[in-house]
Design a protein around this motif. Structure first.
Motif, mmCIF file in Angstrom:
data_model
loop_
_atom_site.group_PDB
_atom_site.id
_atom_site.type_symbol
_atom_site.label_atom_id
_atom_site.label_comp_id
_atom_site.label_asym_id
_atom_site.label_seq_id
_atom_site.Cartn_x
_atom_site.Cartn_y
_atom_site.Cartn_z
ATOM 1 N N UNK A 23 0.837 -1.209 0.000
ATOM 2 C CA UNK A 23 0.000 0.000 0.000
ATOM 3 C C UNK A 23 0.866 1.251 0.000
ATOM 4 N N UNK A 24 1.926 1.245 0.783
ATOM 5 C CA UNK A 24 2.840 2.388 0.778
ATOM 6 C C UNK A 24 3.470 2.523 -0.612
ATOM 7 N N UNK A 25 3.886 1.419 -1.196
ATOM 8 C CA UNK A 25 4.528 1.450 -2.512
ATOM 9 C C UNK A 25 3.613 1.903 -3.634
ATOM 10 N N UNK A 26 2.325 1.594 -3.525
ATOM 11 C CA UNK A 26 1.371 1.971 -4.568
ATOM 12 C C UNK A 26 0.525 3.185 -4.177
ATOM 13 N N UNK A 27 0.886 3.857 -3.073
ATOM 14 C CA UNK A 27 0.176 5.039 -2.602
ATOM 15 C C UNK A 27 -1.311 4.762 -2.393
ATOM 16 N N UNK A 28 -1.609 3.638 -1.754
ATOM 17 C CA UNK A 28 -2.996 3.243 -1.504
ATOM 18 C C UNK A 28 -3.300 3.310 -0.013
ATOM 19 N N UNK A 29 -4.519 3.651 0.304
ATOM 20 C CA UNK A 29 -4.972 3.617 1.693
ATOM 21 C C UNK A 29 -5.458 2.207 1.992
ATOM 22 N N UNK A 30 -5.163 1.709 3.198
ATOM 23 C CA UNK A 30 -5.592 0.384 3.622
ATOM 24 C C UNK A 30 -6.761 0.503 4.595
#
Length: 186
Positions: A23-30
């Motif tokens: 998620x950090x690598x793909x700029x996604x919120x979890x």
């Protein structure tokens, strides 16, 4: 448009830790929907996320209804029961909506009633008949990559960022020097 990953009743902390890093690598919120098969505390999160904890954007919800009530957008469900491949999703058509990639518990997946209510948005990552499904963190990484490859996010780099080794590292590297360094560690 914002990329989001939803874990419905995740059970294995190592999988969730790997997904957090992705998620950090793909700029996604979890988004984590209880019950969780592990305790969520900062110490354990830091251990599973290693150096990425400070960049992690996540939220925990008591149940599916609480989550859904707070998060309008387009939902995609990834399940072994889906009849379409995620490669066929056109994420770009949702340019004005947040995108939610929903994955289920390692042992039971997503609740059947949720899947049945969303059949048109259920997808299966194609595999052989030798496995029921892939590892949860691998599935999450696959679908995050597919979505991010269509979404224009200025925080996603195609080349090695300059803050690491940089775009032209291989072209400019002194191979003889690096070979010496690698041999010292053998």
């Amino acid at each position: 448009m914002k990329l989001n990953v939803v874990l419905y009743h995740p059970e294995i902390p190592q999988n969730t830790g790997n997904i957090m890093r992705s998620c950090v690598g793909f700029n996604a919120k979890l988004h984590l929907i209880k019950p969780l098969g592990f305790e969520l505390d900062e110490k354990k999160l830091r251990r599973s996320c290693v150096d990425y904890y400070d960049y992690l954007n996540y939220e925990v919800y008591e149940n599916w209804d609480d989550f859904k009530g707070e998060n309008p957008g387009k939902y995609y469900f990834f399940t072994r029961y889906g009849h379409k491949s995620p490669i066929d999703i056109d994420f770009k058509k949702e340019e004005n909506k947040d995108i939610y990639l929903v994955l289920g518990a390692e042992s039971t997946g997503i609740a059947y009633d949720i899947l049945k209510d969303n059949l048109d948005d259920c997808y299966r990552i194609p595999t052989t008949d030798r496995v029921r499904s892939l590892n949860l963190s691998n599935c999450a990484a696959i679908v995050m990559f597919l979505a991010s490859s269509q979404i224009s996010d200025p925080l996603i780099y195609s080349d090695e960022p300059e803050c690491f080794k940089g775009k032209d590292f291989i072209e400019n590297v002194n191979v003889d020097e690096l070979t010496k360094v690698h041999k010292e560690y053998e």
